[in-house]
Design an enzyme around this catalytic site. Sequence first.
Site, PDB file in Angstrom:
ATOM      1  N   ARG A  89       6.861  11.949   1.611  1.00  0.00           N
ATOM      2  CA  ARG A  89       8.292  11.677   1.708  1.00  0.00           C
ATOM      3  C   ARG A  89       8.622  10.293   1.155  1.00  0.00           C
ATOM      4  O   ARG A  89       7.781   9.419   1.083  1.00  0.00           O
ATOM      5  CB  ARG A  89       8.748  11.769   3.165  1.00  0.00           C
ATOM      6  CG  ARG A  89       8.764  13.181   3.725  1.00  0.00           C
ATOM      7  CD  ARG A  89       9.285  13.217   5.164  1.00  0.00           C
ATOM      8  NE  ARG A  89       8.450  12.448   6.071  1.00  0.00           N
ATOM      9  CZ  ARG A  89       8.734  11.236   6.517  1.00  0.00           C
ATOM     10  NH1 ARG A  89       9.870  10.653   6.167  1.00  0.00           N
ATOM     11  NH2 ARG A  89       7.916  10.608   7.339  1.00  0.00           N
ATOM     12  N   LYS A 232      12.005  18.162   6.468  1.00  0.00           N
ATOM     13  CA  LYS A 232      12.517  17.075   7.294  1.00  0.00           C
ATOM     14  C   LYS A 232      14.020  16.889   7.133  1.00  0.00           C
ATOM     15  O   LYS A 232      14.680  16.342   8.021  1.00  0.00           O
ATOM     16  CB  LYS A 232      11.760  15.782   6.981  1.00  0.00           C
ATOM     17  CG  LYS A 232      10.311  15.805   7.466  1.00  0.00           C
ATOM     18  CD  LYS A 232      10.197  16.146   8.950  1.00  0.00           C
ATOM     19  CE  LYS A 232       8.769  16.069   9.444  1.00  0.00           C
ATOM     20  NZ  LYS A 232       8.636  16.534  10.857  1.00  0.00           N
ATOM     21  N   HIS A 252      11.036  15.805  18.316  1.00  0.00           N
ATOM     22  CA  HIS A 252       9.898  15.853  17.391  1.00  0.00           C
ATOM     23  C   HIS A 252       8.648  16.001  18.249  1.00  0.00           C
ATOM     24  O   HIS A 252       8.015  15.019  18.624  1.00  0.00           O
ATOM     25  CB  HIS A 252       9.851  14.567  16.560  1.00  0.00           C
ATOM     26  CG  HIS A 252       8.853  14.602  15.455  1.00  0.00           C
ATOM     27  ND1 HIS A 252       8.192  13.491  14.997  1.00  0.00           N
ATOM     28  CD2 HIS A 252       8.384  15.634  14.702  1.00  0.00           C
ATOM     29  CE1 HIS A 252       7.377  13.818  14.023  1.00  0.00           C
ATOM     30  NE2 HIS A 252       7.477  15.122  13.830  1.00  0.00           N
ATOM     31  N   SER A 270       1.292  10.524  13.972  1.00  0.00           N
ATOM     32  CA  SER A 270       0.146  10.927  13.166  1.00  0.00           C
ATOM     33  C   SER A 270      -1.150  10.338  13.721  1.00  0.00           C
ATOM     34  O   SER A 270      -1.229   9.152  14.029  1.00  0.00           O
ATOM     35  CB  SER A 270       0.339  10.462  11.719  1.00  0.00           C
ATOM     36  OG  SER A 270      -0.755  10.819  10.917  1.00  0.00           O
ATOM     37  N   LYS A 274      -1.668  15.590  18.319  1.00  0.00           N
ATOM     38  CA  LYS A 274      -0.602  16.505  18.762  1.00  0.00           C
ATOM     39  C   LYS A 274      -0.875  17.947  18.331  1.00  0.00           C
ATOM     40  O   LYS A 274      -0.808  18.873  19.142  1.00  0.00           O
ATOM     41  CB  LYS A 274       0.745  16.037  18.201  1.00  0.00           C
ATOM     42  CG  LYS A 274       1.919  16.928  18.575  1.00  0.00           C
ATOM     43  CD  LYS A 274       3.216  16.398  17.990  1.00  0.00           C
ATOM     44  CE  LYS A 274       3.215  16.463  16.474  1.00  0.00           C
ATOM     45  NZ  LYS A 274       4.508  16.099  15.885  1.00  0.00           N
ATOM     46  N   THR A 275      -1.194  18.135  17.046  1.00  0.00           N
ATOM     47  CA  THR A 275      -1.433  19.485  16.541  1.00  0.00           C
ATOM     48  C   THR A 275      -2.699  20.081  17.151  1.00  0.00           C
ATOM     49  O   THR A 275      -2.727  21.238  17.572  1.00  0.00           O
ATOM     50  CB  THR A 275      -1.546  19.466  15.006  1.00  0.00           C
ATOM     51  OG1 THR A 275      -0.316  18.995  14.464  1.00  0.00           O
ATOM     52  CG2 THR A 275      -1.825  20.854  14.462  1.00  0.00           C
ATOM     53  N   ASP A 289       5.744  21.230  15.815  1.00  0.00           N
ATOM     54  CA  ASP A 289       6.354  19.993  15.313  1.00  0.00           C
ATOM     55  C   ASP A 289       7.792  19.735  15.758  1.00  0.00           C
ATOM     56  O   ASP A 289       8.129  18.606  16.060  1.00  0.00           O
ATOM     57  CB  ASP A 289       6.291  20.003  13.783  1.00  0.00           C
ATOM     58  CG  ASP A 289       6.515  18.634  13.178  1.00  0.00           C
ATOM     59  OD1 ASP A 289       5.967  17.644  13.706  1.00  0.00           O
ATOM     60  OD2 ASP A 289       7.225  18.531  12.157  1.00  0.00           O
ATOM     61  N   ARG A 354      -1.623  19.277   2.277  1.00  0.00           N
ATOM     62  CA  ARG A 354      -0.927  20.061   3.308  1.00  0.00           C
ATOM     63  C   ARG A 354      -1.073  21.562   3.064  1.00  0.00           C
ATOM     64  O   ARG A 354      -1.329  22.011   1.947  1.00  0.00           O
ATOM     65  CB  ARG A 354       0.563  19.724   3.297  1.00  0.00           C
ATOM     66  CG  ARG A 354       0.900  18.299   3.701  1.00  0.00           C
ATOM     67  CD  ARG A 354       1.019  18.156   5.192  1.00  0.00           C
ATOM     68  NE  ARG A 354       1.450  16.829   5.607  1.00  0.00           N
ATOM     69  CZ  ARG A 354       1.891  16.540   6.818  1.00  0.00           C
ATOM     70  NH1 ARG A 354       1.985  17.494   7.738  1.00  0.00           N
ATOM     71  NH2 ARG A 354       2.251  15.323   7.138  1.00  0.00           N
TER      72      ARG A 354
END
Length: 569
Positions: A89, A232, A252, A270, A274-275, A289, A354
């Site tokens: 991004r 996003k 988020h 990051s 979390k994932t 997410d 990704r």
Amino acid sequence: MPSHISPHVTPYAQYGTHYDAYDNSRTDSVPLMGQELAFFSQAGFNMDAVTIRRNAPTARLYEEAVQNEGAVISSNGALINFSGNKTGRSPKDKRIVYEETSKNDIWWGPVNIKMDEHTFEINRERAIDYLNTRDTVYVFDGFAGWDPKYRIKVRVVCARAYHALFMNNMLIRPTREELENFGDPDFTIYNAGQFPANRFTNGMTSQTSVGINFKRMEMVILGTEYAGEMKKGVFTVMHYLQPIKFGQLSLHAAANVGEREDVTLFFGLSGTGKTTLSADPKRRLIGDDEHVWSDDGIFNIEGGCYAKCANLSPSKEPDIFNAVRFGAILENVVYDPVDRVADFDDISITENTRCAYPIDFIPDAKIPCMSSNHPANIIMLTCDGYGVLPPVSKLTPEQASYHFLAGYTSKVPGTEDGVSEPIPTFSTCYSAPFIVLHPSRYGTMMAERMKTHNSSCWLVNTGWTGGKYGTGSRIPLEYTRTIINAIHNGGLVDSPNDNPGWSTYDVFKLRIPRAVPGIPSEILDPSRAWADEDAFERERIKLAKMFKRAFKMFEHEIPREVRDAEPDV
């Protein structure tokens, strides 16, 4: 004809140079009806010169990405494509239009930079002019938000099959009937990312421009082909609309649900896990997410996942690894040119490799991705590179509001060039790049919902113990999983107040358990885990002062009881 030869001939072979005649007589995308035709005509599209392909099937998008964009089909069936010069991004190039309908709600500053309406119109015209030069323009119509009560209709208009497939994966895919009755979109993205912005236009600082106009409910992308800008962008709009239009709380965060239908939210930046931690084999994934905590429960905003691929392996993340198949997109992933096998360990293009895939590629994902139950537990993940924060502590409602607004983690050496010691990162509400309203508005809504539904909140450190980065060690993943399991199975639900099984962690004023089955007791209290007591105290005071400095921006907008939850230095 021999039995092993198919009687079916591909259109390319059958029609040769007359494929256009075949294409005009038979389409495998959803045709535009009167209302859709009017939309594109009014937007400025030359309907006599441009073929608009709406909600084309995955196979066709594969074909055209390979033919026209240099895409490759990997050995396991995923589409490998590339985003050009931009592999992440461009937050410094994101702008929000300053206009009368939203200007008093936006939290203006370095995240939400102002763009005037005239500049947005110039960029919009530039984007549509570019799209009019393409033979084919791709359109995907889908939904953001699984709960029909709060969802919005999103239309994506783009020039690359890769971008259309990406948003097919990331948005919620409509049924045929929903598509036929789609009507006008609530939000439209014009993605002309192959074409640069005019950097001499007022307010432009480069050839990249990502602009959002809340009055027009439109987004214009120029000068970047990174697909994550669209994802996003939708989240930014939902981060605005859910509180302003619907009165609901956008987050988020990841979410999963257990056998007892108990919902858990996972916040984390990051590298915090979390994932990984939300993908629990004993629980069903709602989403990885973006979610909304509504009056009616929890629902996912997205229809897919956008997972990091660096060092992806079947042993560490089997669900994500197995989701890399036909229909998924591998973005900027290196592959073997002979056998087309993706090399997830090669990050020579970018560390931000990704994979985008529909959420139903994950086994036992909860479809529809929503729950009528409110979160029983909220887990705030941090990777503390200083080795100061406990592996687990239970937060009071005031502390939960404080740490939600702080959004602390740390970058550690090895993540970026020039990083020689842990660098603190404070991302308010765990979503600073996408915040639209003042953080206190999200914080207030979060506190109210936690109180109403009696949600427990936990601060879980997945970073270092026994010393900071370089002297201590990373808290083992199995320890963190054991802690999360103890939270879910009730092993830590007793109130810590005046409980002999709990103690107070000085300076940060946290309540920590004296024992968790399966976890060495000395790890639970960082002051006991360090061999050098003086070094530990220096690092603890150092981090506490960082918290106080980072929180100064909120001190005049939040209640006194939340401010009192900050570290005591």
